[in-house]
Design an enzyme around this catalytic site. Structure first.
Site, short mmCIF file in Angstrom:
data_model
loop_
_atom_site.label_atom_id
_atom_site.label_comp_id
_atom_site.label_asym_id
_atom_site.label_seq_id
_atom_site.Cartn_x
_atom_site.Cartn_y
_atom_site.Cartn_z
CB CYS A 9 -3.81 12.54 -1.60
SG CYS A 9 -2.76 12.11 -3.01
CB CYS A 14 -2.77 6.48 -4.29
SG CYS A 14 -1.37 5.37 -4.21
CB SER A 16 -4.81 13.90 -5.22
OG SER A 16 -3.43 13.71 -5.39
CG ASP A 126 -1.94 6.08 2.31
OD1 ASP A 126 -1.94 5.55 1.21
OD2 ASP A 126 -0.93 6.26 3.02
P1 4NP Z 1 -1.52 9.06 -1.83
O1 4NP Z 1 -0.89 7.70 -1.25
O2 4NP Z 1 -1.33 10.12 -0.76
O3 4NP Z 1 -2.95 8.72 -2.03
O4 4NP Z 1 -0.77 9.37 -3.11
C1 4NP Z 1 0.38 7.60 -0.72
C2 4NP Z 1 1.44 7.37 -1.55
C3 4NP Z 1 2.70 7.22 -1.02
C4 4NP Z 1 2.90 7.33 0.33
C5 4NP Z 1 1.84 7.58 1.16
C6 4NP Z 1 0.58 7.72 0.62
N1 4NP Z 1 4.19 7.15 0.89
O5 4NP Z 1 4.33 7.20 2.13
O6 4NP Z 1 5.17 7.00 0.15
#
Ligand code: 4NP
Length: 160
Positions: A9, A14, A16, A126
């Site tokens: 991800c 979150c 992955s 996300d």
């Molecule tokens: P993930 O979620 O890609 O599912 O781990 C996110 C975690 C943090 C951020 C974006 C998506 N961020 O922008 O910090």
């Protein structure tokens, strides 16, 4: 022969890690721990070394799914190391393929939603800036996708 899966991800805190831990849960139930190995990574460097998001962890734990891991960034060497690389959304998919400029590993990279049998979503979006419902939805979609993925691996990639 061991079959190696990498879930990818953006942040690797979150979606992955949730996919990795859900898949490990299903693999354990199916007694296939010696045959299938899972890992996860993020396309970004934002959270390298960080623990999983506690909201994601709590949504998983409430379904009885253990949650472990530390964030790392996707590395070009992962193309060689893994048999199948599963992106959560279109942006992750494109960001992975950009690193394979010759298209050598394109066939190893898929969207995880392709393996769902009970939902019609095309991506796992996300949940980071939303509420609890978004995290629960990620778990529902991943349980479906990982179940379908396990079935596909059993049928086509495991030899006993
Ligand atoms: P993930 O979620 O890609 O599912 O781990 C996110 C975690 C943090 C951020 C974006 C998506 N961020 O922008 O910090």
């Amino acid at each position: 022969m061991v079959y190696r899966l990498l879930f990818v991800c953006l942040g690797n805190i979150c979606r992955s890690p949730a996919a990795e831990n859900i898949m490990n849960h299903l693999i354990k139930e199916a007694n296939l721990e010696e045959q299938i190995i899972c890992d996860s990574a993020g396309t970004s460097s934002y959270h390298i070394g960080a623990a999983p998001d506690r909201r994601m962890k709590s949504a998983a734990l409430s379904r009885g799914i253990e949650f472990r891991g530390r964030a790392r960034q996707f590395d070009w060497f992962d193309f060689k190391q893994f048999d199948l690389i599963l992106a959560m959304d279109q942006e992750n998919y494109q960001n992975i393929l950009v690193l394979d400029s010759q298209g050598v590993y394109k066939n190893k990279v898929r969207l995880i939603c392709e393996f769902m049998t009970q939902h019609h979503e095309k991506q796992i979006l996300d949940p980071y800036y939303g509420g609890r419902a978004g995290f629960d939805k990620v778990i529902d979609l991943l349980l479906d996708a990982c179940g379908g993925l396990l079935e596909e691996i059993r049928q086509n990639h495991l030899y006993f």
